[in-house]
Design a protein around this motif. Sequence first.
Motif, mmCIF file in Angstrom:
data_model
loop_
_atom_site.group_PDB
_atom_site.id
_atom_site.type_symbol
_atom_site.label_atom_id
_atom_site.label_comp_id
_atom_site.label_asym_id
_atom_site.label_seq_id
_atom_site.Cartn_x
_atom_site.Cartn_y
_atom_site.Cartn_z
ATOM 1 N N PRO A 2 7.940 10.578 -16.057
ATOM 2 C CA PRO A 2 8.407 9.254 -16.507
ATOM 3 C C PRO A 2 7.264 8.241 -16.448
ATOM 4 O O PRO A 2 6.322 8.403 -15.669
ATOM 5 N N PRO A 3 7.357 7.192 -17.248
ATOM 6 C CA PRO A 3 6.287 6.186 -17.257
ATOM 7 C C PRO A 3 6.019 5.635 -15.856
ATOM 8 O O PRO A 3 6.940 5.434 -15.062
ATOM 9 N N LEU A 4 4.748 5.398 -15.578
ATOM 10 C CA LEU A 4 4.358 4.811 -14.299
ATOM 11 C C LEU A 4 4.897 3.390 -14.205
ATOM 12 O O LEU A 4 4.902 2.646 -15.188
ATOM 13 N N THR A 5 5.350 3.029 -13.022
ATOM 14 C CA THR A 5 5.805 1.665 -12.803
ATOM 15 C C THR A 5 4.733 0.899 -12.043
ATOM 16 O O THR A 5 4.042 1.458 -11.205
ATOM 17 N N TYR A 6 4.598 -0.362 -12.362
ATOM 18 C CA TYR A 6 3.703 -1.256 -11.628
ATOM 19 C C TYR A 6 2.317 -0.673 -11.444
ATOM 20 O O TYR A 6 1.802 -0.595 -10.351
ATOM 21 N N SER A 7 1.717 -0.240 -12.500
ATOM 22 C CA SER A 7 0.426 0.417 -12.358
ATOM 23 C C SER A 7 -0.550 -0.095 -13.397
ATOM 24 O O SER A 7 -0.169 -0.405 -14.523
ATOM 25 N N GLN A 8 -1.810 -0.164 -13.003
ATOM 26 C CA GLN A 8 -2.855 -0.546 -13.942
ATOM 27 C C GLN A 8 -3.311 0.655 -14.762
ATOM 28 O O GLN A 8 -4.120 0.512 -15.660
ATOM 29 N N VAL A 9 -2.799 1.823 -14.442
ATOM 30 C CA VAL A 9 -3.144 3.025 -15.200
ATOM 31 C C VAL A 9 -1.906 3.496 -15.961
ATOM 32 O O VAL A 9 -0.781 3.209 -15.572
ATOM 33 N N ASN A 10 -2.120 4.202 -17.056
ATOM 34 C CA ASN A 10 -0.981 4.681 -17.833
ATOM 35 C C ASN A 10 -0.795 6.180 -17.636
ATOM 36 O O ASN A 10 -1.533 6.815 -16.895
ATOM 37 N N ILE A 31 0.842 -1.204 0.000
ATOM 38 C CA ILE A 31 0.000 0.000 0.000
ATOM 39 C C ILE A 31 0.870 1.245 0.000
ATOM 40 O O ILE A 31 0.667 2.170 -0.784
ATOM 41 N N ARG A 32 1.878 1.253 0.864
ATOM 42 C CA ARG A 32 2.759 2.426 0.969
ATOM 43 C C ARG A 32 3.504 2.658 -0.340
ATOM 44 O O ARG A 32 3.677 3.792 -0.799
ATOM 45 N N GLY A 33 3.954 1.567 -0.973
ATOM 46 C CA GLY A 33 4.658 1.678 -2.252
ATOM 47 C C GLY A 33 3.762 2.229 -3.349
ATOM 48 O O GLY A 33 4.186 3.077 -4.145
ATOM 49 N N ALA A 34 2.524 1.754 -3.406
ATOM 50 C CA ALA A 34 1.586 2.240 -4.415
ATOM 51 C C ALA A 34 1.291 3.725 -4.211
ATOM 52 O O ALA A 34 1.258 4.494 -5.175
ATOM 53 N N ASP A 69 6.067 15.940 -5.770
ATOM 54 C CA ASP A 69 7.085 15.926 -6.815
ATOM 55 C C ASP A 69 8.317 15.119 -6.391
ATOM 56 O O ASP A 69 9.459 15.503 -6.654
ATOM 57 N N ILE A 70 8.065 13.995 -5.729
ATOM 58 C CA ILE A 70 9.133 13.092 -5.291
ATOM 59 C C ILE A 70 9.337 12.054 -6.393
ATOM 60 O O ILE A 70 8.371 11.430 -6.848
ATOM 61 N N PRO A 71 10.571 11.835 -6.833
ATOM 62 C CA PRO A 71 10.806 10.823 -7.864
ATOM 63 C C PRO A 71 10.370 9.438 -7.377
ATOM 64 O O PRO A 71 10.457 9.121 -6.192
ATOM 65 N N ASP A 72 9.894 8.628 -8.309
ATOM 66 C CA ASP A 72 9.441 7.273 -7.988
ATOM 67 C C ASP A 72 10.653 6.375 -7.743
ATOM 68 O O ASP A 72 11.424 6.100 -8.653
ATOM 69 N N THR A 73 10.807 5.933 -6.511
ATOM 70 C CA THR A 73 11.914 5.042 -6.136
ATOM 71 C C THR A 73 11.387 3.697 -5.639
ATOM 72 O O THR A 73 12.090 2.969 -4.937
ATOM 73 N N ARG A 74 10.192 3.371 -6.004
ATOM 74 C CA ARG A 74 9.533 2.159 -5.513
ATOM 75 C C ARG A 74 10.246 0.897 -5.982
ATOM 76 O O ARG A 74 10.660 0.786 -7.132
ATOM 77 N N ASP A 75 10.338 -0.085 -5.073
ATOM 78 C CA ASP A 75 10.858 -1.412 -5.377
ATOM 79 C C ASP A 75 9.747 -2.412 -5.059
ATOM 80 O O ASP A 75 9.670 -2.958 -3.965
ATOM 81 N N ARG A 76 8.858 -2.630 -6.017
ATOM 82 C CA ARG A 76 7.662 -3.441 -5.786
ATOM 83 C C ARG A 76 7.999 -4.874 -5.391
ATOM 84 O O ARG A 76 7.326 -5.464 -4.543
ATOM 85 N N GLU A 77 9.024 -5.454 -5.980
ATOM 86 C CA GLU A 77 9.377 -6.831 -5.648
ATOM 87 C C GLU A 77 9.713 -6.970 -4.158
ATOM 88 O O GLU A 77 9.361 -7.949 -3.519
ATOM 89 N N LYS A 78 10.374 -5.974 -3.603
ATOM 90 C CA LYS A 78 10.745 -6.017 -2.184
ATOM 91 C C LYS A 78 9.508 -6.008 -1.280
ATOM 92 O O LYS A 78 9.517 -6.593 -0.202
#
Length: 169
Positions: free
Chosen positions: A122-130, A52-55, A66-75
């Motif tokens: 930049p392109p969304l990562t791990y998202s059902q939306v574009n 949830i926090r990553g999403a 305006d924070i860059p996306d640094t998400r690591d979904r696998e983790k």
Amino acid sequence: MEIALELIDSLLVKFRSEKKWTLQAIEQLSEEDIVSSPTSESNSIANLIAHIRGAVHSRIETILLDIPDTRDREKEFEKGLAMSKEQAKTKAGDAFDILIRYLEHLRSAPELLMTQPFLHRPPLTYSQVNNETTALNLIVSMFREVHFHSGQIIYAAKIRKGQLSWNYD
């Protein structure tokens, strides 16, 4: 704009409610409960909170702060993900607070609901939306995602504890 404000107000009520019930469930758990998985194939409460926090980070903080996306979904889904009860409460509370802040931002400018906040990012990562999605679609998608995983957290807490106590105030 009246319907936009009604929608935003409704979502604010729903996210505040989800926050309340999720945090109440977490509060009743032990450290072991947070990291335990109901089955070997299931996610722990720690995994669900991290997810949830990553999403929220990748989809909302990037717009609002305006924070860059640094998400690591696998983790987020690693087996044995360590997280204390305090960390769980903080991460879950922070995720809900960011969503609520974004909705309050939209409430102050409801015309933003139909904008495309990711169009020039930049392109969304791990998202059902574009990247062409609207703020409206994004927040509706976030509600579905958060509600789904909050329900899993509460169900996993019930599996661990049996009966949970609820404060309805």
